[in-house]
Design a protein around this motif. Structure first.
Motif, short mmCIF file in Angstrom:
data_model
loop_
_atom_site.label_atom_id
_atom_site.label_comp_id
_atom_site.label_asym_id
_atom_site.label_seq_id
_atom_site.Cartn_x
_atom_site.Cartn_y
_atom_site.Cartn_z
N ASP A 257 0.75 -1.18 0.09
CA ASP A 257 0.07 0.10 0.21
C ASP A 257 0.69 1.14 0.04
OD1 ASP A 257 -1.95 -1.61 0.83
OD2 ASP A 257 -2.13 -1.19 2.69
N THR B 10 2.65 1.75 3.21
CA THR B 10 3.42 0.50 3.70
C THR B 10 4.71 0.87 3.10
OG1 THR B 10 1.63 -0.87 3.70
CG2 THR B 10 3.74 -1.93 3.97
N HIS C 119 -4.79 -5.40 1.25
CA HIS C 119 -4.96 -4.70 2.67
C HIS C 119 -4.76 -5.74 3.89
CE1 HIS C 119 -6.31 -0.72 1.13
NE2 HIS C 119 -5.26 -0.98 0.73
N VAL D 285 -3.05 -7.08 6.16
CA VAL D 285 -2.44 -7.38 7.58
C VAL D 285 -3.63 -6.11 8.05
CG1 VAL D 285 -0.52 -6.49 8.95
CG2 VAL D 285 -0.02 -7.58 7.00
#
Ligand code: URA
Length: 246
Positions: A113, A116, A196, A198
């Motif tokens: 992402d 991230t 997504h 985590v």
């Protein structure tokens, strides 16, 4: 010994992004392409495409870009997107301009992402890409997670059980390993790559991820010398480490 594939000189250069076939034919005609110090003049000459061409060939006086197959390790910084289609600053802007015009194209192996950071691979080797993302190969991905609220204690067992079904999904997640580090930090190792994942796993237990950083894939750690945004060509042993596990 495996024989290296061969390519026509003009096609090789065009595929590396040096210009259209006509443009690179112009470069060759102008004597700007050298191999082992000798000027190449024959646009249709076939050359074995070996990695050492990058050391042996020069274009306009500079070393040839690394030929395909090319795999890069990049430390993805926060705030860039991995997909060409998403809005926002693209990860590919961190690469040299010419590398964005290559054929075969360079693409990320999976995605992180925008919010991230961490270890990401970029490759033009479709076979490698599929081997890494194939669920059959179980390449584990480890994330350092920072949470909004303290862990409650039951999360590790729930994630390890392989029964958790995320909102919007029908199949349960594969077992994942949670290693708490402190009240609001942990490592989470997953073998899948759902959207997504985590963030949604922690949302499922009533928490919220405030920081996410991937530091390991398989047995490959994010190299300590790669600062955010930096990348380098991966070695064969680094690629092998991906499948070695840890
Ligand atoms: N899980 C997430 O939620 N985001 C990522 O970027 C990777 C895994």
């Amino acid at each position: 010994m495996i024989k290296a594939p061969t390519a026509r000189l003009d096609r090789l250069l065009a595929n590396l992004g040096y210009g259209t076939r006509r443009e690179v034919q112009g470069l060759i005609g102008a004597g700007r392409v050298l191999l082992d110090g000798k000027t190449l003049r024959d646009i249709g000459q076939r050359l074995p495409v070996t990695a050492d061409l990058a050391q042996r060939m020069t274009v306009r006086g500079a070393p040839l870009d690394p030929p395909s197959p090319l795999t890069l390790i990049i430390h993805k910084p926060l705030g860039v997107v991995c997909s060409h289609r998403e809005a926002g600053r693209s990860l590919y802007e961190l690469l040299p301009d010419r590398w964005r015009a290559r054929d075969p194209v360079l693409s990320t192996i999976g995605r992180l992402d925008a919010d991230t950071s961490g270890l990401l691979l970029i490759t033009d080797d479709g076979g490698l890409l599929h081997r890494v993302i194939s669920p059959r190969n179980h390449v584990a991905k480890r994330y350092h997670v920072t949470l909004d609220r303290p862990l409650e204690g039951g999360e590790a067992a729930l994630f390890a059980a392989g029964t958790l079904v995320l909102e919007g999904d029908t199949a349960p997640l594969a077992p994942a390993r949670l290693e708490p580090l402190a009240a609001t930090t942990a490592y989470l190792t997953i073998t899948e790559g759902r959207y997504h994942q985590v963030r949604r796993m922690f949302a499922a237990v009533g928490n919220h991820v405030t920081g996410l950083h991937r530091d390991r894939m398989g047995g490959l750690d994010l190299p300590g010398d790669l600062t955010p945004g930096a990348f380098r060509i991966s070695t064969e042993s680094e690629i092998a480490a991906l499948f070695a596990g840890k």
